[in-house]
Every structure is written in C-alpha cells, then in structure tokens.
Design an enzyme around this catalytic site. Sequence first.
Site, PDB file in Angstrom:
ATOM      1  N   ASP A  35       0.833  -1.201   0.000  1.00 27.30           N
ATOM      2  CA  ASP A  35       0.000   0.000   0.000  1.00 27.30           C
ATOM      3  C   ASP A  35       0.877   1.264   0.000  1.00 27.30           C
ATOM      4  O   ASP A  35       1.697   1.453   0.889  1.00 27.30           O
ATOM      5  CB  ASP A  35      -0.907  -0.044   1.249  1.00 27.30           C
ATOM      6  CG  ASP A  35      -2.162   0.797   1.101  1.00 27.30           C
ATOM      7  OD1 ASP A  35      -2.054   1.951   0.636  1.00 27.30           O
ATOM      8  OD2 ASP A  35      -3.251   0.315   1.474  1.00 27.30           O
ATOM      9  N   THR A  76      -6.872   3.859  -2.358  1.00 30.30           N
ATOM     10  CA  THR A  76      -6.656   2.453  -1.963  1.00 30.30           C
ATOM     11  C   THR A  76      -7.705   1.473  -2.490  1.00 30.30           C
ATOM     12  O   THR A  76      -7.364   0.453  -3.088  1.00 30.30           O
ATOM     13  CB  THR A  76      -6.589   2.363  -0.426  1.00 30.30           C
ATOM     14  OG1 THR A  76      -5.428   3.075  -0.010  1.00 30.30           O
ATOM     15  CG2 THR A  76      -6.493   0.926   0.058  1.00 30.30           C
TER      16      THR A  76
HETATM   17 ZN   LIG Z   1      -3.305   6.041   1.580  1.00 34.27          ZN
END
Ligand SMILES: [Zn+2]
Length: 539
Positions: A35, A76
């Site tokens: 991420d 995300t």
């Molecule tokens: Zn983020």
Amino acid sequence: MRRFALVLFVSFLVPLISGAQKPDRPKLVIGIVVDQMRWDYLYRYADRYGKDGFNRMVKQGYSCENTFIPYTPTYTAAGHTSVYTGSVPAINGIIGNSWYRRDLKRGWYCTEDTSVTTVGSTSTAGKMSPRNMWTSTITDELRLATNFESKTIGIALKDRGAILPAGHAANAAYWFDNASGGWITSTYYMKELPEWVRKLNDQKLPDQYLSKNWNTLYPISTYKQSTEDVKDYEASILGEDNSFPHNTATLTTNKYEAFRQTPGGNTYTFDMARATIDAEKMGQRGATDFLTVSFSSTDYVGHAFGPNSIEAEDTYLRFDRELGEFFKYLDTKIGAGQYLVFLTADHGVAHVPGFLEEHNMPGGTADDAVIQKWINTSAQKKYGIAKAIETVGNYQLYLNYAALDSAKIPVADFKLWALGELKSHPAIMSAYDLTSLAAATVNAKIRERITNGFNYKLSGDIQFIFMPGFFDGSNKGTTHGTWNPYDAHIPLVWYGWKIKPGKTNRETYMTDIAATVAALLRIQMPNGCVGNVIEEITR
Ligand SMILES: [Zn+2]
C-alpha cells in the site's frame, strides 16, 4: 456393438492425440499489494535491501518498470479493485475509498454492507463485504474455472485491502480490528472464526510488537537517503511525538490504531499470511489456490511522515527483510518455482508540501471542504441560491439539481459558470464538465484517466485537477489521489512459476495484471476487464 467399440476407440485415442491433461498451473498464486509503494522505492533503497527480498524479485523476476494507474482518483479501494478486476472505476463501481450517495444524501464506504455483521469481535468493523464491487475479480474467475476447487483468501490490516482482492466468491477475507487487536471477518464469509485464527489472535502479537518500541533497524546516522528525523510538517503516531525511538510501548488509548502506523503492522500481516497457508493448506492440496495479501502499514507510515522520512526508509528496509523470509518459507512449504507472485501497489504518494517548500519546489494543499464553501458562497451571490453544490469529494463537485431546478437555473449555464470559478483558484490547474469531456481541450493522458475514473451512476458532475504537487489535505503529512506520476506510477514485479528474468520499460497498466494472470493460468479474465496481457510475461 460396433458403435460401442468406436466410442471406446475414440475415447482412448483422443487423450493420446491431444495430450489432454489439466492445464499446467502453479500450486499457489500470491498477489502482493504494498500500500502506497511508489515504483522508485524498488531502487531508491536497493543498496540497503538484502538479496532475498525486493532484489531477488527484480533480479530473478520480471519487472514492468513503467506501470501506471490508468484512472484518477488514485485511492486504496480503487487500486486494489483495479488490480484484481483488470478494470477501472467507470466499470467496476469502486470509484474511491468512499463516495457521496445522492439517494442517501451521505457518504458511502467502499465495502460498507449493513446486511452483515462482525465475526471475531464485538466492534462494528466487520460490517463489510465486496457487494459494492460490480465486476468479478481474477480470484473469482479462478474459483469459477476450477468449479470452486481453488481456494481464495484475502488478508490485510485494511478491510478494503483484504475484501476487494479476494472477490465475491472468496473462501474468506480477514482484516484487523482496532477494538480487539486481532483478525476479524464478516458473516458474508462465515459464522465464526476458524480455530486457527482464534489461536493466532490469542497470542496478542500486536502487544508484543508494540512493547518493543520502534527504533531504526540500523544506526540512525546511516539513513542518509532521508531527511533528518524530526520535522514540523510530519504528523505523529497517535499520542506519540514524531522522533525515534517511537515509544509505542507506553501507548494506552487507541493503541491498535497506532499499531497500524508502525512496521509491526506489516510483520503481523506476514504472520497471518503464513498462518493462512499452513492452516488452509493453500498450494498443498492439488488445486491452484490464490492468496491476496496487502501490506497497509507502508501507507499509514507514508501518510504521517512522507516519502522522504527515516520512518518510510526504515519501514521499507524492514519490509524487504520480511519479504525475503517469506520467500524462504514459500520455497520450503510450496517449493521453489511452484508458486507465482506478483508485487504491485494500489497507488503512490506525493511529497510532503513542507518538504518541497524547503527545496524551492512547487507544491501545496487545498481543502475540498473549503472549495465547496467558496463555490457555494459565490453561487449565492451570483444566483441567490443556497447550497448549489451538495458535496465535493474525490476532486469532483456534485451539483444540487433540486436547488438549481427550483431556482430555474439551467444546469449547463451553472456548469459553465462553476468551471470558470474553479479555474480561478490558485491550486486548481483545470476543471472539466464530466459529461462533455470528449469536447474539452485536455491532455490525452489526463482525459483518459478522468474518463476511466468517471462512473455514470456514482460520480459527480465536475472534475477539477490540481496543480502538480498539490493535494486535498492539511499541512502535516501527505497523501495521494491525483493522476500525477508520483501517485500513478507503481511497481509491478513478477516472480516464480514460469517467470523468466527481465524487464520492460514499455508502458503497462494496473489493469493488465488480471489479464496477464488469466493468460498464465489459462482461465477467463474478469467480466469487466479492460486490460491487456503483458506478453513479455507469458512468452
Ligand atoms: Zn493512503
């Protein structure tokens, strides 16, 4: 009788002629999303990485060096969905982490599902499912292709990082609960946690990791690729100052929320990945299984401290070490060359504006809410109506059609006026009417990315594009979400089963990942897939 003999003869012959057998597939596919990992992190710290983690992937695997996210906004939920659906928000319905629902007159979370409840905790953090995603995933397609013999399981601290990749027909998805400090799921998947998950939760590993405090892996003086430790423009881990060592042992309130912002969050995700492979016998059952793992702590750390911080560097050095250990585990458990891995990211990140300012580089922030208020105040003066804009989100204006209608203001006139207003803002580079983007004078790449991000049913009416280096946020920490390369250029490295070493600088896209996995496994691509097979991988 002769007919029977013929059938017998043919059925004996056909396998010989065609060499008919099950398609050759890896025992296990592991999709890794790091991420907020920018592509340049593969190389930025390469001399500090060991030989078993990122360097093993890049040297022995195949790297698609110019992989881009073909849509905006680069958030995300949209990123994880695009990787696994091979599709874009216009088609898969996941247009951000959350978006405005005109019908409900409120924000809506990407994996929100009020029809299910939490499994494994008394908190509400499990009221989640993949139902808001419109399309199938590559993990769904593997389940379909093997008549559900293949298992697919998703893991991430973030619910959206676990749920969306695992797909609709997943066997399970597990995410982290701030209330209990353990792994949870929802009744969408099961009625109670498996025994092995309960046992892992009972070990209270997050408490162990927090108790050790977060100090740098190597002497802090060796972190020469990062800005000095403490800066005013850094945010901090909850209830803690922003200097090393981060005293996580003394955290009391919301300590598990703070835990996400430490490298221990990634360690715990690796713990869970190994526990899942062991307990579910993934890749050890004669079927091709698919494990999706997303590492969320890199994002939390990046948001708070920025890409030029010692915290970010240390988080990647630690991640690299643990990735190397994970590969060694897979070599033993599944067998070298028997598993297929791809590693990518859901988005990148912008530099902290305060850091850019220190070096005379352009950048800054502007707040969405302030923009909304400003347009509404101007509209009141110009047209005499209140709340002409219902909301601003994901860099889009949602017009208040009821207010415009009752004041008899033509929508087209109002849009033209609003576009003009937006363009006068110093942080805004350009603005477009989302229903007539084809007619606008706009760079082709930006047009394509806006178009791919525009969902006819869910999106707003007007899109504004910030100046390079600018984002919606405050002056502490940083974020992502724009079309710009720092947000949209992601790593994509393939490793393991049938992958030959190499690299390409040809432009490839996030949406190509699912199409390529489908080609490698010889299964159908997801039902909203718009990506292309990366032929360098399948040759
Ligand atoms: Zn983020």
